[in-house]
Scaffold this active site. Structure first.
Site, mmCIF file in Angstrom:
data_model
loop_
_atom_site.group_PDB
_atom_site.id
_atom_site.type_symbol
_atom_site.label_atom_id
_atom_site.label_comp_id
_atom_site.label_asym_id
_atom_site.label_seq_id
_atom_site.Cartn_x
_atom_site.Cartn_y
_atom_site.Cartn_z
ATOM 1 N N ARG A 178 0.758 -1.341 -0.177
ATOM 2 C CA ARG A 178 -0.035 0.138 0.040
ATOM 3 C C ARG A 178 0.906 1.101 -0.042
ATOM 4 N NH1 ARG A 178 -2.619 -4.632 2.378
ATOM 5 N NH2 ARG A 178 -4.522 -4.767 1.446
ATOM 6 N N ASP A 207 0.401 -7.286 -3.566
ATOM 7 C CA ASP A 207 -0.982 -7.129 -3.173
ATOM 8 C C ASP A 207 -1.673 -6.508 -4.273
ATOM 9 O OD1 ASP A 207 -3.478 -6.363 -1.648
ATOM 10 O OD2 ASP A 207 -2.299 -6.975 -0.027
ATOM 11 N N HIS A 281 -5.927 -10.750 -3.971
ATOM 12 C CA HIS A 281 -5.246 -9.477 -4.011
ATOM 13 C C HIS A 281 -3.897 -9.765 -4.986
ATOM 14 C CE1 HIS A 281 -6.611 -7.662 -0.250
ATOM 15 N NE2 HIS A 281 -6.916 -8.809 0.279
ATOM 16 N N ASP A 344 -6.266 -14.859 1.788
ATOM 17 C CA ASP A 344 -7.310 -14.010 2.421
ATOM 18 C C ASP A 344 -8.042 -13.549 1.280
ATOM 19 O OD1 ASP A 344 -4.835 -12.486 2.064
ATOM 20 O OD2 ASP A 344 -6.149 -11.017 3.361
ATOM 21 N N GLU A 345 -9.353 -12.852 1.653
ATOM 22 C CA GLU A 345 -10.158 -11.800 1.020
ATOM 23 C C GLU A 345 -10.183 -12.328 -0.593
ATOM 24 O OE1 GLU A 345 -10.200 -8.260 3.799
ATOM 25 O OE2 GLU A 345 -8.536 -8.370 2.549
ATOM 26 N N TRP A 425 -6.333 -13.834 11.731
ATOM 27 C CA TRP A 425 -6.355 -12.167 12.036
ATOM 28 C C TRP A 425 -7.695 -11.579 11.957
ATOM 29 C CZ3 TRP A 425 -8.734 -8.677 8.258
ATOM 30 C CH2 TRP A 425 -9.390 -9.324 7.004
#
Length: 443
Positions: A178, A207, A281, A344-345, A425
């Site tokens: 990021r 990411d 991601h 994740d995600e 998490w």
């Protein structure tokens, strides 16, 4: 005038005879040790550093000698005091002794500070290193600087400490995707980890907002994936329509820089675990190589917003070959026994619409659960099971190279890969579920 002068002289004499206790109070010992040791017994008095102090390392290994030398160098740099090195003790002189004591935990140590001597005992270099970190914490804050501060109180409070960590994994994650961090910042970050006796640096390198590691086999990852044209200002819903800064944000670490970072961390007994995100991601990678998506004819851009995105890796042979090639170079750079693969995600929208994915689901015989899964007690879709296939396949590849995977707790969905460690998490539930199933968990 004479009367006033006589009174002043009398006051001075009284102060001298009483020692001016009100103005010359003894230093009260403080023990600002982080984390709190298992056992700590405060003692009276202080050990004063001076040019008369010797550092005794008789019988120590070269690795422990290097730790002692680093202590000497840091004290010289920040205080101007030159500690002597000695191969034997001198009862008539104050000394700091490094003593090898068998049978202690790998990261454990004992530290005994008295007014006339300091004894640091450990079985392994790791323990000696952490003992020195405790000594730094007991010294003035100037010990962490790079300038000489001679007027500080260069002494340590007397104390008896015995310590060993409760948890074998003690780490902190740095997300450079990021917001890119300079190598100077990363070295400082590693210093902070060492100061707090942490032993793991979780390096989040890929990411949606940027790909930050040089992969020579796939140069577009750094040429395209490491840059985004602009970045969202403030949080997602603060401004509507959203406002961007209009500034390109980019950066990546060359393989030589990565090697230096890993070596620096190792010198402080810190393992660097890289995170290469999959199957979600992935936008920075897909912007570089769109053929790895479920819509290969689409042009993707590295995103400047945060959140969860539908664009993910497509589980086709081309994708697995790509990821294996990436991981081959990653493993060359990071000797860690673990590689973090994210997990994740990862929305399943693209897979639900993808003909290849649906055909693969049929080929693998994956079906929606009709009863709760035995591991986590939840019903999972065939697409979630496809993610489990994806993660398990990558795990097998890494296992074949002598490495194990860590994944975020979403890798529990659809079935957990056989040797995976779960990093929980979203609260504690994922870690508890993984542990009950016989897997290591990181909270």
């Amino acid at each position: 005038m004479k009367k006033g002068l006589s009174a002043l002289l009398l006051a001075s004499l009284l102060c001298a005879s009483s020692g001016c206790q009100q103005n010359q109070k003894e230093v009260v010992n403080e023990y600002n040790i982080v984390p709190m040791p298992n056992q700590m017994t405060p003692q009276e008095g202080r050990f004063l550093l001076s040019n008369k102090v010797s550092v005794v390392t008789a019988g120590c290994t070269p690795e422990v000698q290097a730790i002692a030398d680093s202590l000497i160098a840091q004290i010289q740099l920040t205080s101007g005091i030159s500690l002597k090195t000695s191969s034997q003790e001198n009862p008539e002189q104050p000394d700091i002794r490094f003593v090898t004591e068998e049978g202690m935990p790998k990261e454990g140590y004992k530290l005994s500070i008295a007014p006339n001597e300091i004894t640091l005992s450990a079985s392994h270099p790791n323990g000696f290193f952490y003992g020195v970190q405790t000594m730094y914490q007991l010294l003035p804050p100037a010990i962490y600087g790079k300038a000489t501060v001679k007027r500080a109180n260069w002494s340590l409070p007397a104390v008896e400490v015995e310590d060993a960590p409760r948890f074998p994994y003690r780490g902190l994650m740095l997300d450079v995707c990021r917001h890119f961090s300079t190598t100077d910042y990363i070295y400082k970050f590693i210093d902070m980890l060492a100061m707090h006796k942490m032993n793991t640096f979780h390096f989040h390198l890929t990411d949606d907002q940027g790909w930050r590691i040089e992969i020579k086999k796939y140069p577009k990852l750094q040429e395209v994936g490491s840059k985004r044209k602009e970045t969202l200002i403030d949080y997602y819903f603060v401004n509507w329509p959203q406002i961007f800064d209009g500034k390109e944000h980019g950066g990546y670490y060359t393989q030589e820089e990565i090697k230096d970072i890993v070596a620096y961390a190792a010198s402080k007994y810190i393992t660097v675990i890289p995170e290469i995100e999959m199957p979600g991601h992935a936008i920075a990678a897909l912007a570089s190589y769109p053929e790895l998506s479920c819509r290969p004819d689409t042009t993707y851009e590295v995103t400047g917003t945060w959140g969860v995105f539908e664009e993910v890796f497509c589980p086709k042979e081309e994708t697995f070959q790509f990821l294996e090639g990436v991981l081959d170079e990653v493993m060359e750079l990071f000797p860690s026994p673990y590689i973090h693969i994210g997990g994740d995600e990862c929305p399943k929208d693209a897979w639900m619409k993808c003909a290849h994915c649906q055909e693969l689901i049929k080929k693998l015989g994956l079906k929606d659960d009709t009863t709760p899964n035995a591991i986590d007690g939840k019903k999972h879709t065939k697409e979630e099971k496809l993610q489990s296939y994806f993660i398990t396949r990558m795990e097998k590849y890494l296992n074949s190279k002598g490495r194990n995977i860590i994944g975020w707790d979403e890798i529990l969905e659809g079935g957990l890969a056989p040797n995976a460690t779960v990093m929980s998490w979203r609260g504690v539930e994922g870690g508890i579920t993984a542990a009950k199933a016989g897997h290591d968990a990181i909270m």
